[in-house]
Design a protein around this motif. Structure first.
Motif, PDB file in Angstrom:
ATOM      1  N   GLU A   1       2.271   0.354  11.747  1.00 55.55           N
ATOM      2  CA  GLU A   1       1.942   1.457  12.127  1.00 55.55           C
ATOM      3  C   GLU A   1       0.101   1.495  11.818  1.00 55.55           C
ATOM      4  N   ILE A   2      -0.550   0.809  10.929  1.00 59.61           N
ATOM      5  CA  ILE A   2      -2.229   1.533   9.861  1.00 59.61           C
ATOM      6  C   ILE A   2      -2.070   0.168   9.425  1.00 59.61           C
ATOM      7  N   GLY A   3      -1.685  -0.931   9.227  1.00 56.98           N
ATOM      8  CA  GLY A   3      -2.339  -2.018   8.908  1.00 56.98           C
ATOM      9  C   GLY A   3      -2.677  -2.380   7.851  1.00 56.98           C
ATOM     10  N   ARG A   4      -1.748  -1.282   6.452  1.00 59.81           N
ATOM     11  CA  ARG A   4      -2.223  -1.629   5.195  1.00 59.81           C
ATOM     12  C   ARG A   4      -1.140  -1.489   4.314  1.00 59.81           C
ATOM     13  N   PRO A   5      -1.325  -2.313   3.419  1.00 68.79           N
ATOM     14  CA  PRO A   5       0.503  -2.536   2.414  1.00 68.79           C
ATOM     15  C   PRO A   5       0.386  -1.341   1.763  1.00 68.79           C
ATOM     16  N   PHE A   6       2.057  -1.418   1.671  1.00 73.23           N
ATOM     17  CA  PHE A   6       2.359  -0.348   0.029  1.00 73.23           C
ATOM     18  C   PHE A   6       2.174   1.574   0.862  1.00 73.23           C
ATOM     19  N   VAL A   7       2.051   1.545   1.895  1.00 70.19           N
ATOM     20  CA  VAL A   7       1.269   3.289   1.854  1.00 70.19           C
ATOM     21  C   VAL A   7       2.606   4.537   2.135  1.00 70.19           C
ATOM     22  N   GLY A   8       3.520   3.871   2.474  1.00 72.74           N
ATOM     23  CA  GLY A   8       4.983   4.090   2.512  1.00 72.74           C
ATOM     24  C   GLY A   8       5.217   4.859   1.739  1.00 72.74           C
ATOM     25  N   ARG A   9       7.183   5.466   2.210  1.00 72.03           N
ATOM     26  CA  ARG A   9       7.382   5.695   0.387  1.00 72.03           C
ATOM     27  C   ARG A   9       7.818   4.700  -0.520  1.00 72.03           C
ATOM     28  N   ALA A  10       7.807   3.901  -0.364  1.00 70.94           N
ATOM     29  CA  ALA A  10       8.049   3.224  -1.648  1.00 70.94           C
ATOM     30  C   ALA A  10       6.988   2.866  -2.031  1.00 70.94           C
ATOM     31  N   GLY A  11       5.678   2.628  -1.203  1.00 75.82           N
ATOM     32  CA  GLY A  11       4.076   2.491  -1.868  1.00 75.82           C
ATOM     33  C   GLY A  11       3.946   3.732  -2.886  1.00 75.82           C
ATOM     34  N   LYS A  12       3.517   4.891  -2.032  1.00 68.45           N
ATOM     35  CA  LYS A  12       3.588   6.434  -3.129  1.00 68.45           C
ATOM     36  C   LYS A  12       4.437   6.302  -4.011  1.00 68.45           C
TER      37      LYS A  12
ATOM     38  N   VAL B   1      -5.552  -8.497 -11.370  1.00 68.52           N
ATOM     39  CA  VAL B   1      -3.983  -8.357 -11.421  1.00 68.52           C
ATOM     40  C   VAL B   1      -3.759  -8.494  -9.848  1.00 68.52           C
ATOM     41  N   MET B   2      -2.807  -9.102  -8.881  1.00 67.73           N
ATOM     42  CA  MET B   2      -2.344  -9.430  -7.577  1.00 67.73           C
ATOM     43  C   MET B   2      -0.990  -8.563  -7.594  1.00 67.73           C
ATOM     44  N   LEU B   3      -0.548  -7.880  -6.756  1.00 60.91           N
ATOM     45  CA  LEU B   3       1.205  -7.387  -6.858  1.00 60.91           C
ATOM     46  C   LEU B   3       1.194  -7.930  -5.510  1.00 60.91           C
ATOM     47  N   VAL B   4       2.322  -8.436  -5.296  1.00 64.37           N
ATOM     48  CA  VAL B   4       3.519  -9.007  -3.821  1.00 64.37           C
ATOM     49  C   VAL B   4       4.929  -8.641  -4.000  1.00 64.37           C
ATOM     50  N   GLY B   5       4.461  -7.696  -2.412  1.00 63.32           N
ATOM     51  CA  GLY B   5       5.797  -7.389  -2.540  1.00 63.32           C
ATOM     52  C   GLY B   5       6.439  -8.207  -1.555  1.00 63.32           C
ATOM     53  N   GLN B   6       7.017  -7.973  -0.957  1.00 64.01           N
ATOM     54  CA  GLN B   6       8.398  -8.531   0.061  1.00 64.01           C
ATOM     55  C   GLN B   6       7.855  -8.515   1.755  1.00 64.01           C
ATOM     56  N   ASN B   7       7.242  -7.645   2.151  1.00 64.00           N
ATOM     57  CA  ASN B   7       7.103  -8.117   3.544  1.00 64.00           C
ATOM     58  C   ASN B   7       6.727  -5.623   4.016  1.00 64.00           C
ATOM     59  N   PRO B   8       5.613  -6.354   4.760  1.00 60.58           N
ATOM     60  CA  PRO B   8       6.009  -4.710   4.930  1.00 60.58           C
ATOM     61  C   PRO B   8       6.738  -3.920   6.221  1.00 60.58           C
ATOM     62  N   GLY B   9       6.978  -2.323   6.320  1.00 63.40           N
ATOM     63  CA  GLY B   9       7.384  -1.672   6.675  1.00 63.40           C
ATOM     64  C   GLY B   9       6.691  -0.624   7.609  1.00 63.40           C
ATOM     65  N   ALA B  10       7.899  -0.181   8.167  1.00 63.40           N
ATOM     66  CA  ALA B  10       7.474   0.581   9.329  1.00 63.40           C
ATOM     67  C   ALA B  10       6.015   0.715   9.217  1.00 63.40           C
ATOM     68  N   ASP B  11       5.420   2.235   8.034  1.00 62.18           N
ATOM     69  CA  ASP B  11       5.148   2.518   8.012  1.00 62.18           C
ATOM     70  C   ASP B  11       3.428   1.602   7.862  1.00 62.18           C
ATOM     71  N   GLU B  12       3.507   0.807   6.942  1.00 63.77           N
ATOM     72  CA  GLU B  12       2.974  -0.928   6.640  1.00 63.77           C
ATOM     73  C   GLU B  12       2.179  -1.222   8.351  1.00 63.77           C
TER      74      GLU B  12
END
Ligand code: URA
Length: 171
Positions: free
Chosen positions: A49-60, A36-47
């Protein structure tokens, strides 16, 4: 192409204007054999910052809802249709999506997922290939904010889990 090489291309990408305001290209992450692959829009500020997808509020929030349905983050490949943050987190423009989508194509051809989950409207521009099931769901940042959307999103992820369980039986 190996994903390590693709990631290097993404880190150095200047194919559209978005790299100018970004700290990191965010290729995405997950097992090479993910079903399974999950595709979002584009990284936000948190992503960014650290270069990983979905690690900010929406990601959590996304990871919590997945976990509630028994889906582990480390079992799915998570990426975005556009790999750089955008100014004020605006939706990527069509030319930015067009410039970036070949990276997603390569990721799909390497990982060969059985299911691709499209998170929100921008992800719907993901190219459709035969033999892959595409499931459109609400973007987690909208689901997080609005109760009615949250309920719908929970149901959609519940359906995804059922689909994934069938996939295991189909093998
Ligand atoms: N929203 C997205 O669409 N992608 C991310 O990586 C983070 C937030």
């Amino acid at each position: 192409m190996a994903l390590e090489d693709l990631n290097l291309q993404i880190y150095g990408c200047k194919k559209c204007r978005l790299w100018l305001g970004a700290k990191h290209g965010v290729p995405g992450e997950g097992p090479l054999n993910a079903k399974v692959m999950l595709v979002g829009q584009n990284p936000g500020a948190d992503e960014d910052e650290i270069g990983r997808p979905f690690v900010g509020r929406a990601g959590k929030f996304l990871i919590k809802v997945l976990a509630e349905s028994g889906i582990k983050r480390e079992d799915v490949f998570i990426t975005n249709i556009v790999k750089h943050v955008s100014p004020q987190n605006r939706k990527p423009y069509p030319d930015e999506v067009a410039a970036c989508v070949p990276y997603l194509n390569t990721q799909i051809s390497v990982i060969k997922p059985k299911i691709i989950v499209l998170l929100g409207a921008s992800a719907k521009h993901t190219p459709r290939l035969e033999g892959i099931e595409y499931i459109e769901v609400i973007h987690p940042s909208a689901a997080m904010r609005f109760n009615n959307m949250r309920d719908k999103f929970n149901k959609q992820i519940g359906e995804l889990e059922k689909r994934m369980a069938k996939l295991t039986l189909e093998k």
